[in-house]
Design a protein around this motif. Structure first.
Motif, PDB file in Angstrom:
ATOM      1  N   ARG A 110      -9.029   8.830  -6.135  1.00 15.19           N
ATOM      2  CA  ARG A 110      -8.310  10.114  -6.263  1.00 15.19           C
ATOM      3  C   ARG A 110      -7.143  10.030  -7.254  1.00 15.19           C
ATOM      4  NH1 ARG A 110      -6.893   8.560  -0.740  1.00 15.19           N
ATOM      5  NH2 ARG A 110      -4.672   7.981  -0.620  1.00 15.19           N
ATOM      6  N   GLY A 111      -7.118   8.930  -8.057  1.00 16.88           N
ATOM      7  CA  GLY A 111      -6.158   8.845  -9.148  1.00 16.88           C
ATOM      8  C   GLY A 111      -4.852   8.160  -8.824  1.00 16.88           C
ATOM      9  N   GLU A 112      -4.729   7.533  -7.660  1.00 17.63           N
ATOM     10  CA  GLU A 112      -3.484   6.873  -7.271  1.00 17.63           C
ATOM     11  C   GLU A 112      -3.571   5.368  -7.531  1.00 17.63           C
ATOM     12  OE1 GLU A 112      -1.936  10.383  -6.579  1.00 17.63           O
ATOM     13  OE2 GLU A 112      -0.794   8.510  -6.373  1.00 17.63           O
ATOM     14  N   ALA A 113      -2.407   4.707  -7.549  1.00 13.60           N
ATOM     15  CA  ALA A 113      -2.339   3.275  -7.828  1.00 13.60           C
ATOM     16  C   ALA A 113      -2.296   2.466  -6.536  1.00 13.60           C
ATOM     17  CB  ALA A 113      -1.107   2.965  -8.674  1.00 13.60           C
ATOM     18  N   ILE A 114      -2.778   1.233  -6.624  1.00 12.65           N
ATOM     19  CA  ILE A 114      -2.636   0.242  -5.554  1.00 12.65           C
ATOM     20  C   ILE A 114      -1.574  -0.751  -6.025  1.00 12.65           C
ATOM     21  CG2 ILE A 114      -3.740  -1.659  -4.315  1.00 12.65           C
ATOM     22  CD1 ILE A 114      -4.869   0.880  -3.343  1.00 12.65           C
ATOM     23  N   PHE A 115      -0.518  -0.971  -5.227  1.00 14.53           N
ATOM     24  CA  PHE A 115       0.520  -1.915  -5.656  1.00 14.53           C
ATOM     25  C   PHE A 115       1.275  -2.441  -4.435  1.00 14.53           C
ATOM     26  CE2 PHE A 115       2.360   2.285  -5.546  1.00 14.53           C
ATOM     27  CZ  PHE A 115       3.644   2.127  -5.043  1.00 14.53           C
ATOM     28  N   GLY A 116       1.908  -3.608  -4.648  1.00 12.83           N
ATOM     29  CA  GLY A 116       2.716  -4.218  -3.594  1.00 12.83           C
ATOM     30  C   GLY A 116       2.455  -5.696  -3.437  1.00 12.83           C
ATOM     31  N   ALA A 117       3.083  -6.282  -2.425  1.00 13.82           N
ATOM     32  CA  ALA A 117       2.894  -7.697  -2.107  1.00 13.82           C
ATOM     33  C   ALA A 117       1.558  -7.884  -1.407  1.00 13.82           C
ATOM     34  CB  ALA A 117       4.033  -8.188  -1.226  1.00 13.82           C
ATOM     35  N   VAL A 118       0.838  -8.929  -1.795  1.00 15.62           N
ATOM     36  CA  VAL A 118      -0.498  -9.166  -1.250  1.00 15.62           C
ATOM     37  C   VAL A 118      -0.456  -9.380   0.259  1.00 15.62           C
ATOM     38  CG1 VAL A 118      -2.419 -10.820  -1.236  1.00 15.62           C
ATOM     39  CG2 VAL A 118      -1.459 -10.029  -3.406  1.00 15.62           C
ATOM     40  N   ASP A 119       0.605 -10.054   0.774  1.00 17.22           N
ATOM     41  CA  ASP A 119       0.660 -10.322   2.208  1.00 17.22           C
ATOM     42  C   ASP A 119       0.860  -9.066   3.052  1.00 17.22           C
ATOM     43  OD1 ASP A 119       4.011 -11.821   2.080  1.00 17.22           O
ATOM     44  OD2 ASP A 119       3.326  -9.750   1.765  1.00 17.22           O
ATOM     45  N   SER A 120       1.132  -7.932   2.378  1.00 17.33           N
ATOM     46  CA  SER A 120       1.253  -6.665   3.102  1.00 17.33           C
ATOM     47  C   SER A 120      -0.038  -5.846   3.061  1.00 17.33           C
ATOM     48  CB  SER A 120       2.401  -5.827   2.517  1.00 17.33           C
ATOM     49  OG  SER A 120       2.071  -5.379   1.204  1.00 17.33           O
ATOM     50  N   PHE A 121      -1.044  -6.339   2.361  1.00 18.68           N
ATOM     51  CA  PHE A 121      -2.318  -5.626   2.236  1.00 18.68           C
ATOM     52  C   PHE A 121      -3.161  -5.826   3.493  1.00 18.68           C
ATOM     53  CE2 PHE A 121      -2.783  -5.516  -2.719  1.00 18.68           C
ATOM     54  CZ  PHE A 121      -1.581  -4.831  -2.791  1.00 18.68           C
ATOM     55  N   PRO A 122      -4.158  -4.982   3.718  1.00 20.55           N
ATOM     56  CA  PRO A 122      -5.088  -5.173   4.842  1.00 20.55           C
ATOM     57  C   PRO A 122      -5.718  -6.564   4.795  1.00 20.55           C
ATOM     58  CG  PRO A 122      -5.403  -3.007   3.893  1.00 20.55           C
ATOM     59  CD  PRO A 122      -4.449  -3.730   2.986  1.00 20.55           C
ATOM     60  N   THR A 123      -5.989  -7.117   5.945  1.00 23.03           N
ATOM     61  CA  THR A 123      -6.476  -8.501   6.063  1.00 23.03           C
ATOM     62  C   THR A 123      -7.713  -8.764   5.234  1.00 23.03           C
ATOM     63  OG1 THR A 123      -5.619  -8.544   8.326  1.00 23.03           O
ATOM     64  CG2 THR A 123      -7.187 -10.270   7.719  1.00 23.03           C
ATOM     65  N   GLU A 124      -8.655  -7.789   5.217  1.00 19.41           N
ATOM     66  CA  GLU A 124      -9.920  -8.019   4.508  1.00 19.41           C
ATOM     67  C   GLU A 124      -9.751  -8.106   2.989  1.00 19.41           C
ATOM     68  OE1 GLU A 124      -9.183  -5.503   6.448  1.00 19.41           O
ATOM     69  OE2 GLU A 124      -9.735  -3.544   5.589  1.00 19.41           O
ATOM     70  N   GLU A 125      -8.615  -7.647   2.478  1.00 21.05           N
ATOM     71  CA  GLU A 125      -8.407  -7.667   1.035  1.00 21.05           C
ATOM     72  C   GLU A 125      -7.773  -8.964   0.543  1.00 21.05           C
ATOM     73  OE1 GLU A 125      -6.066  -4.303  -0.026  1.00 21.05           O
ATOM     74  OE2 GLU A 125      -7.476  -2.821   0.772  1.00 21.05           O
ATOM     75  N   ILE A 126      -7.152  -9.707   1.449  1.00 25.81           N
ATOM     76  CA  ILE A 126      -6.308 -10.830   1.050  1.00 25.81           C
ATOM     77  C   ILE A 126      -7.077 -12.035   0.499  1.00 25.81           C
ATOM     78  CG2 ILE A 126      -4.651 -12.543   1.904  1.00 25.81           C
ATOM     79  CD1 ILE A 126      -3.513 -10.365   3.723  1.00 25.81           C
ATOM     80  N   PRO A 127      -8.197 -12.482   1.101  1.00 25.04           N
ATOM     81  CA  PRO A 127      -8.823 -13.735   0.650  1.00 25.04           C
ATOM     82  C   PRO A 127      -9.155 -13.781  -0.847  1.00 25.04           C
ATOM     83  CG  PRO A 127      -9.745 -13.062   2.750  1.00 25.04           C
ATOM     84  CD  PRO A 127      -8.874 -11.935   2.298  1.00 25.04           C
ATOM     85  N   LEU A 128      -9.794 -12.740  -1.386  1.00 27.25           N
ATOM     86  CA  LEU A 128     -10.176 -12.748  -2.798  1.00 27.25           C
ATOM     87  C   LEU A 128      -8.951 -12.785  -3.702  1.00 27.25           C
ATOM     88  CD1 LEU A 128     -12.466 -12.646  -4.854  1.00 27.25           C
ATOM     89  CD2 LEU A 128     -12.395 -10.149  -4.734  1.00 27.25           C
TER      90      LEU A 128
END
Length: 425
Positions: A110-128
């Motif tokens: 929908r045109g928005e950005a993803i940004f921030g500290a990785v340790d604050s992301f959902p668990t499933e996103e962190i390993p990669l």
């Protein structure tokens, strides 16, 4: 105000100025006519250095079945000491939704950005992300023709950095510029493809016309030969009349096919230059025409003055001169004692001024503006197709010259040609 606070503010201002300078540089690159792919390495480097990032990159999608996005890393820049990921197999054809990145497809879709500290992301996103030693990141969607094409990203691998709202907005502007650059390139590629296809079709059509015209002329030439033989035999007057009608029809068709061939030759064949002997060329053409028609009362006067040798395409000049000489004979004034064709040619400073003047029936003023139109015939006196003068003009244009006409009905016609000398081959 504490010195440390002042220092922090100064650093923030410098950082913002560096980012804006990088965005301006990217905008200049994307707005140029150069393919964005040839500049993307410099753009990512400039962006990474300005934002003090460890890694910058571009991912591109290809859409699979069931609206699933597969994305692959295409371009990358890394700061010294940062591990490159461009050849990492796990970053090729990633099925975003299936590996836990459904949030990314929803937010960036929908045109928005993803940004921030990785340790604050959902668990499933962190390993990669941890595999790539990423502590924080910002990824900006790229849209091309209204479709989510991919994303541009910046990684910070040394510490968990906070990305400010102003930084994110500036980077979103960069994403928009990149999308427009990709759109323009895709449009250019599409346009070039269409042009190549049109050129191929035109070449095939030219070849078809050229081949068919030759195939048609062969039996006509044979028929003309048979008519010549038959006319030499003693035949009843009525039979000779029919033979004359056959000759007229065959001659008309043969003339039309020749004009089609002339048009095809001018469009298809490359220009071939040689030194032109105008006296010899005009004399030869006039003799050829004389052998095909009654020109016993026609006279050709040629006057050539040349300060320098003149180079052009002899075959194309023959097409033009043959047409003008033929027209002077076709549209002769039978009330006059003889048909006089005067050709004057003056060559100076690599330019030729060529003038064809006759004392024929002339052309009425109302027909003058249509004279060079394809298939236009100003009179029914001649069985011509109306292609001759159109082809003559196209040939002269091909040779980078111009042709003009002046005429007075009942007096005669003057064709004037201005033609540059070509470079000797």
């Amino acid at each position: 105000m504490a010195a440390s606070t002042i220092h922090s503010l100064q650093a923030a201002v410098q950082h913002r100025e560096a980012l804006l300078e990088a965005i301006a540089y990217c905008a200049k690159c994307f707005s140029s006519s150069v393919d964005w792919k040839l500049q993307i390495d410099d753009i990512l480097k400039k962006l990474g250095e300005a934002t003090l990032s460890n890694r910058t990159y571009v991912f591109e999608h290809n859409q699979g079945g069931n609206e699933e996005f597969f994305t692959s890393i295409r371009f990358e820049w890394c700061s010294p000491g940062t591990s490159a990921q461009l050849l990492t197999e796990e970053l090729q054809n990633i099925p975003l939704k299936l590996v836990g990145y459904e949030r990314w497809t929803s937010v960036m879709g929908r045109g928005e950005a993803i940004f921030g500290a990785v340790d604050s992301f959902p668990t499933e996103e962190i390993p990669l992300l941890e595999q790539q030693e990423i502590k924080s990141l910002v990824v900006i969607p790229i849209f091309v023709n209204g479709e989510w094409w991919g994303f541009v990203g910046l990684d910070q691998c040394d510490y968990a950095r906070d990305w400010s709202a102003s930084e994110v907005e500036a980077l979103k502007a960069l994403g928009s510029m990149m999308g427009m650059a990709i759109e323009r390139k895709e449009y250019d590629v599409k346009l070039q493809t269409q042009f190549n296809e049109l050129q191929r079709t035109n070449n095939e059509l030219d070849f078809f016309v050229y081949s068919v015209s030759h195939d048609l002329r062969a039996p006509l030439s044979s028929l003309q030969g048979l008519i010549n033989i038959a006319e030499k035999e003693v035949r009843p007057e009525e039979f000779m009349h029919y033979l004359g009608m056959m000759r007229t029809s065959v001659t008309k068709l043969d003339g039309f096919i020749k004009e089609v061939l002339d048009y095809s030759t001018n469009a298809r064949v490359e220009i071939s230059t040689q030194q032109i002997d105008f006296q010899e060329l005009l004399t030869e053409l006039f003799e050829q025409i004389s052998n095909k028609s009654d020109t016993r009362l026609a006279k050709l006067k040629i006057n050539v003055t040349e300060a320098d040798p003149f180079f052009s395409d002899k075959r194309r000049l023959s097409i033009v001169f043959n047409n003008l000489l033929s027209n002077s004979l076709k549209f002769c004034d039978e009330s006059k004692e003889s048909t006089l064709i005067e050709v004057s040619i003056h060559i100076e400073n690599s330019q030729a001024l060529i003038r064809f003047k006759d004392n024929g029936i002339g052309i009425e003023a109302k027909f003058m503006d249509k004279l060079f139109t394809m298939f236009y015939r100003a009179t029914d006196k001649s069985p011509g197709s109306g292609l001759g003068l159109y082809i003559a003009r196209e040939v002269i244009k091909k040779l980078k010259g111009i042709i003009d006409v002046q005429s007075e009905y009942g007096v005669g016609t003057i064709f004037t040609i201005q033609l540059p000398s070509a470079v000797k081959q």
